[in-house]
Scaffold this motif. Structure first.
Motif, PDB file in Angstrom:
ATOM      1  N   PHE A   1       0.822  -0.997   0.054  1.00  0.00           N
ATOM      2  CA  PHE A   1      -0.084   0.014  -0.032  1.00  0.00           C
ATOM      3  C   PHE A   1       0.830   1.422   0.000  1.00  0.00           C
ATOM      4  O   PHE A   1       0.381   2.037  -0.888  1.00  0.00           O
TER       5      PHE A   1
ATOM      6  N   GLU B   1       1.137   4.192  -2.883  1.00  0.00           N
ATOM      7  CA  GLU B   1       0.842   5.605  -2.227  1.00  0.00           C
ATOM      8  C   GLU B   1       1.785   6.425  -2.962  1.00  0.00           C
ATOM      9  O   GLU B   1       1.834   7.518  -3.880  1.00  0.00           O
TER      10      GLU B   1
ATOM     11  N   ARG C   1       1.569   6.960  -6.733  1.00  0.00           N
ATOM     12  CA  ARG C   1       0.489   7.957  -6.849  1.00  0.00           C
ATOM     13  C   ARG C   1       1.031   9.367  -6.953  1.00  0.00           C
ATOM     14  O   ARG C   1       0.973  10.190  -7.750  1.00  0.00           O
ATOM     15  N   TRP C   2       1.761   9.338  -5.919  1.00  0.00           N
ATOM     16  CA  TRP C   2       2.441  10.887  -5.849  1.00  0.00           C
ATOM     17  C   TRP C   2       3.440  11.033  -7.081  1.00  0.00           C
ATOM     18  O   TRP C   2       3.458  12.181  -7.643  1.00  0.00           O
TER      19      TRP C   2
ATOM     20  N   CYS D   1       1.491  12.075  -9.965  1.00  0.00           N
ATOM     21  CA  CYS D   1       0.853  13.497  -9.935  1.00  0.00           C
ATOM     22  C   CYS D   1       2.043  14.422 -10.219  1.00  0.00           C
ATOM     23  O   CYS D   1       1.847  15.229 -10.822  1.00  0.00           O
ATOM     24  N   GLY D   2       3.315  14.076  -9.702  1.00  0.00           N
ATOM     25  CA  GLY D   2       4.413  14.844 -10.175  1.00  0.00           C
ATOM     26  C   GLY D   2       4.618  14.840 -11.546  1.00  0.00           C
ATOM     27  O   GLY D   2       4.983  16.030 -12.205  1.00  0.00           O
TER      28      GLY D   2
ATOM     29  N   ILE E   1       2.447  14.289 -14.012  1.00  0.00           N
ATOM     30  CA  ILE E   1       1.459  15.274 -14.501  1.00  0.00           C
ATOM     31  C   ILE E   1       1.655  16.629 -14.441  1.00  0.00           C
ATOM     32  O   ILE E   1       1.409  17.247 -15.383  1.00  0.00           O
ATOM     33  N   GLY E   2       2.075  17.010 -13.502  1.00  0.00           N
ATOM     34  CA  GLY E   2       2.320  18.446 -13.228  1.00  0.00           C
ATOM     35  C   GLY E   2       3.276  18.855 -14.154  1.00  0.00           C
ATOM     36  O   GLY E   2       3.051  19.778 -14.947  1.00  0.00           O
TER      37      GLY E   2
ATOM     38  N   ASP F   1      -9.634   9.812 -10.554  1.00  0.00           N
ATOM     39  CA  ASP F   1      -8.887  10.886  -9.607  1.00  0.00           C
ATOM     40  C   ASP F   1      -7.849  11.445 -10.428  1.00  0.00           C
ATOM     41  O   ASP F   1      -7.567  12.809 -10.078  1.00  0.00           O
TER      42      ASP F   1
ATOM     43  N   ALA G   1      -6.878  15.372 -11.192  1.00  0.00           N
ATOM     44  CA  ALA G   1      -5.151  16.170 -10.736  1.00  0.00           C
ATOM     45  C   ALA G   1      -5.044  16.572 -12.129  1.00  0.00           C
ATOM     46  O   ALA G   1      -4.217  17.712 -12.174  1.00  0.00           O
TER      47      ALA G   1
END
Lengths: 749, 749
Positions: free
Chosen positions: B80, B84, B87-88, B91-92, B94-95, B248, B252
């Protein structure tokens, strides 16, 4: 006032509807309601009927309709609009009142602290020449103790719940845990006066946390349209006298408090959503924010390179600045405070001891401050850009001031501001180092005292001091590089890191810091240090607020179920067997169950017994303890209803008037005859409670609780028979510790 | 790359666990799992077991366990944590990617538009002296048309979904409505190139909306760890190949897009939460924000009075400035665009017509702009503070420039900036009035063309122009009062009002505007005008995005159930009778049901028939169309399983590989023999679907859908028998119109 005008308007409209509906009812009842018209036709008929004659449906309601649903079904389109408007009016009032309170605290603190520092300054100046500064020290200590004495007595004797920042209590309240007296008027008064006293008394505290609590109390008061403490009922906003509505307003109040404390409205919204809103998904939001920040940063970075001015951007040096230690320091703070709190819970529980401890801290703070200033020889020239209000010359040459005194001889807010904004070279490293060290222990000792006090500003101050220290040291190692130039930026980042390490807030804290500094470019560095601080800190110790919540053993629900709890099912989590009531239940049984202190449930499934008994009964509703108590108090018994037909029916108003201070069961007298009566719960129970099958996994149950703000969830088997009940406590018990899933012991509330 | 390293780590750890667990299984299986230990003891044993030997529980899983739950139960604590982290990381990424795309669009637009305006400017200057400016007009029109032609052809012929801003599509996607091809790589390419062409082509469009769409596509791509278009599978992030996770990440991505477009990270977060997150409570958040704003304002107001400097505050004149008309103008814009869109849907549906319309608009835009500039005689001195990049002298005296040209002869972004920041007196009222009028109609005509185009910047431009106009007029009426001085502020407020009137966003738009201007003090005025604009606008016409969503008849769920729908129950809303499957069902039946185009359901309850038949069967699970299709494709039949025991079991991977482009049922060949086989659905169905009793009210059903992001909700009776199924479409049908509750006709998707 606007709200009164609207209330009159609302009642008027409602009555008007009622009269029309009486007229139309005779017409409408002649046709069957469930006639299968075609879609468009039905929509037309319904919408036509609905707009004008909503009240008609009262009479056609089905049997299972509870009293609570009934009102909503009766309310017209216009009624909902009025409700909506009054919600906005209340939010506006909350904002205004919270702003005024913040204003009052600000001004009072400034006045009182100003007088105090002026007196001491004059005294010090008088005695610096002639010797005998110990008298100044005593004066300082006495003044501090006087303020703290007032504040401490109020908190310890009048309203102990007003101690501390109030943020853990508000967190619990928003989480759905009721803590007695936390949103009362008396609490507000003690809180406001208490925080003025503690800040003016020179303790290492801030006024921000208490402001959040104050906002919450204001919201709870305003939204109810009455004050139970003052015994005044303004007969308005009666619709909002229920837990969910009140909680929504309290979250608005907390947001208004943050907004007033830091000038950060968006930060306030995020704070109260993070802490309170039942519908919030913390990690997702936080990740989305991360993506946004990275995106802005990337764009700015490459565009600034494209335009040939890479310096335009936020200082990239700040980002590389690891800040591992921030989380460590925060965790250390929390650990020390944890042991201190346990010590206090064990030994310092009598009010007089609490006041004495507060006085001791006040005196020690004054003494330490004075000693530090006295032995410091960090003199700085008194330049034109210099913005201290009380510069202390002490032993410095004329035209210079004592630099240590800018940190100690000041309200904490002003000290933070000096650390952020003063010119490079205003402090020497030794001063900062000593200041950080002493203030760290002072702040740690102070939090948890029986005074109203916030931990935000002290944390910021500690962080700012060592951040600036790091900045100065780095600059001295790399004197040629201009990007290490401004120690004020390091102070900012240090402050964020320290605060993050202590309270472990993430999203909202970033936004608050960004809004407070008014500079979006620091967003990414602030966010990164907050993340580091949280991750590092979480490894060693929980956040300060969580520690205090845990020490009170409240069933606090976190944002998500523990990650590794997928294999737990509702069957294993639920409490079983469950105390159920029949739809028509004997009064004696109800009184006995409610009086049984060992169970102390708040919700009871209502069941229909199958005729050939023995096997568990089928679920048909859920009824709350508070509802049962109101029913008992008004003696809504089947037998009495028959004998006194003319008696008015129990109305929603009766439930609302009792809210939120329902009497205990012991105060309701039920005679022996009445014990033999029956009570019909059908009309008052919630006829469609949420249920889950017994194989539902814990995360799914958890999600239902969080997303819908539940308090009770009935577990049923394939035949819709009650086999268990899941409450908040059953869920809050499971906790992901360092060694996997753990079960906690929770207080019986 | 970090993510690859982590993936390797993850797989490694997982395998390590497996080996240990093999060893321990022999030990652990000897003791009964359900042994009633005491609480603390159980907790200890469980946590001990769990951390090290999670895999053990595979073997002890109960019968009803579905394939999907199984994986999560099997996953360890470490697993898990890795999830997690990934996921971060995503997101990084994607940014970063979104930022780069924004950067690319910015630079390309600047380059291309720069070249274009340079060429035209030189041409105009050449012909101003000698006459024959019509050649310049033709040059301008031809250049515009050339750009628009490229953009239009790409959109119309290659990927029609890339037309417009993409915000309605993203809203639908986040709402849970699947729109085909909206997050594909091809769409992204066409969108990016298309928007560069349309902005460079001088249309009245912005590049912000498309940037939001681009961010969403990037997110959808990155999070899946593969590209179906490119047929590349990087074998990572396989866990995220499911609807909820993907959604989700897309939210983002949308946030990152907003953040890149406006430099507003917090605004981005709020935008994507407002539009997308299933857990969001819009009205509450908005009210909380209101309370926060009011609170900050009150505090600042009284403190500034206390300090004797009431001018420090945001300009109070701005707040009194009613702005009733803003909503009107917005509603007018939307109404015109509504009729235009209907016209387009009817008559302009062939790609070549769409391209021709785009060309026409481009030519008309150039012509109108040129005419306006040509006939304008508003000459302004070319001062030192002047910041236009392409000042057109035209017929003005030397050292002066044509003021109308600053508005028309420029990219819209630059025009907005000029309107906000240029000195008072840079524009005369006539210029602004004419500009507003023409640009209003141009922008209205342009939105909905088959080009990639955003509506944000044109709206801001219109609003800024008439805001500035109002500011100038007010200043001329009250020349003595200094608070009316700066027309730039009026331009800002006007821009906010106009944009709010058109798109009707509230919370996020306020934050975006505040972040974009970098000034919190304008927050309250901006919020108030946005509210006014929304209320006034809503009275006449819906928001632009909602109009476009409605015209596509998608089942879009709003934030809350219509206020007056309390008397509707699940029984009235649900579709009934429902097509159910038995736990062990004949393949032929399944194929027939799936092939039946008239029903086209996506979820099917799985039931257990009671032996003495006839009455409805008891619910035991829910299975999705896509799952059934994968099962059919892999021929998971009971008979085959018996004959081929060695065949590998169907795994989660098979479902993931098929995601998200499940084949249609027609493409799966099932022979006549196979039709007689049986399929066992037990292992694949969701064994604990959410259910409600039939008397549940519509708002409660709605809340379940929104809060839990459901797509199907089974309605059961007291005996847990299936009597109906509620889908999104059943809920989206009800709508609160001006005359109460209305039922909409929705497309069969």
């Amino acid at each position: 006032m606007l709200c009164i005008v609207f209330e009159i308007l609302y009642v008027h409209l409602k009555n008007a509807h009622r009269n029309w509906s009486d007229f139309w009812m005779s017409v409408s009842l002649n046709r069957s309601y469930n006639l299968p018209l075609n879609l468009a036709g039905r929509a037309f008929v319904l919408s036509f009927f609905f707009f004008f004659f909503t009240d008609v449906f009262d009479e056609i309601k089905c049997i299972h309709l509870s009293l609570f649903l009934e009102e909503e079904r009766r309310m017209s389109h216009m009624g909902f609009r009025c409700l909506e408007i009054s919600r906005w009016v209340i939010c506006g009032l909350i904002g205004i009142l919270t702003g005024l309170i913040a204003c009052f605290i600000d001004i009072m603190v400034e006045k009182l602290a100003g007088c105090k520092y002026q007196v001491i300054k004059e005294n010090i100046e008088k005695f610096t020449e002639v010797g005998g500064l110990s008298i100044s020290l005593i004066l300082w200590a006495v003044l501090n103790c006087a303020f703290v004495l007032v504040g401490g007595i109020m908190v310890a004797y009048i309203e102990p719940i007003a101690a501390g920042s109030g943020i853990p209590q508000i967190k619990c309240y928003l989480n759905g845990v009721k803590i007695p007296r936390v949103v009362r008027l008396k609490t507000l008064l003690v809180k406001v006066l208490g925080v003025i006293c503690s800040v003016a008394g020179g303790l290492a505290v801030g006024k921000e946390g208490p402001m959040i609590h104050s906002g919450a109390v204001v919201a709870a008061g305003v939204s109810q349209g009455r004050s139970t403490s003052l015994k005044r009922d303004f007969k308005m906003f009666e619709y909002f006298r229920r837990d969910t509505e009140k909680r929504d307003f309290v979250s608005a109040g907390a947001a208004a408090g943050v907004s007033a404390a830091f000038g950060a409205p968006v930060g306030g919204v995020l704070f109260s959503l993070e802490e309170g809103a039942s519908f919030w998904n913390q990690m997702l939001t936080w990740r989305i924010f991360f993506a946004s920040m990275i995106s802005t940063f990337t764009l700015n970075f490459f565009l600034s390179i494209y335009h040939g001015k890479p310096g335009d951007l936020s200082n990239p040096g700040l980002i590389n600045f690891g800040r591992f230690e921030s989380g460590l320091l925060g965790a250390l703070f929390n650990s020390i405070n944890y042991w201190l709190t346990i010590f206090r819970i064990r030994y310092v529980h009598r009010p007089c001891l609490q006041v004495m401890e507060a006085l001791l801290v006040a005196a020690v703070t004054a003494t330490v401050s004075f000693t530090m200033i006295y032995f410091s020889n960090d003199c700085q020239p008194l330049g034109p850009e210099h913005n201290e209000e009380y510069p202390l010359q002490l032993f410095c040459a004329d035209g210079e001031y004592n630099s240590m005194a800018t940190a100690f001889f000041n309200t904490p807010e002003r000290s933070v501001r000096s650390l952020f904004h003063n010119q490079p070279g205003s402090y020497n490293p030794l001063t900062l180092g000593l200041f950080t060290l002493t203030y760290f222990f002072l702040a740690c000792w102070t939090y948890g005292l029986a005074v109203s006090a916030g931990v935000f500003i002290p944390s910021l101050l500690i962080g700012a001091a060592w951040g600036r220290l790091c900045g100065i040291l780095l600059a001295s190692f790399t004197p040629t590089s201009p990007i290490w130039a401004d120690p004020g930026k390091y102070a900012l980042i240090g402050a964020a890191a320290q605060l993050g390490g202590i309270v472990r807030m993430t999203l909202s804290l970033t936004v608050i810091m960004v809004e407070a500094t008014g500079n979006v470019t620091y967003g990414l560095p602030i966010m990164l240090v907050l993340m580091t601080a949280k991750i590092v800190g979480d490894y060693f110790q929980e956040g300060l607020y969580d520690i205090h919540i845990k020490l009170q053993s409240v069933p606090f629900l976190h944002w998500e179920a523990p990650a590794t709890s997928h294999w737990l099912t509702a069957r294993e989590v639920m409490s079983s067997p469950v105390t159920c009531f029949n739809r028509i239940e004997k009064v004696g049984t109800i009184v006995d169950v409610l009086s049984n202190t060992s169970t102390n449930h708040n919700g009871f499934p209502v069941v229909v017994q199958v005729l050939d008994s023995d096997e568990p009964a089928k679920l048909c509703g859920l009824i709350l303890r508070s509802q049962l108590i109101v029913l008992l108090k008004h003696k809504v018994f089947v037998e009495l209803a028959r004998s006194r037909l003319s008696q008015r029916k129990l109305q929603l108003k009766d439930f609302r008037d009792a809210y939120p201070r329902f009497p205990p069961i012991q105060s309701i007298h039920v005679s022996q005859d009445e014990r033999e009566c029956m009570m019909d719960l059908t009309e008052f129970m919630n006829a469609t409670p949420y249920t889950v099958p017994q194989d539902t996994s814990l995360p799914r149950v958890f999600k239902l609780f969080r997303a819908l703000g539940l308090r009770h969830l009935v577990v049923v088997d394939d035949e819709n028979r009650v086999i268990g009940l899941v409450t908040r406590k059953d869920l809050a018990r499971y906790h992901l510790g360092k060694h996997g899933l753990e079960e906690l012991q929770l207080a019986q509330t």
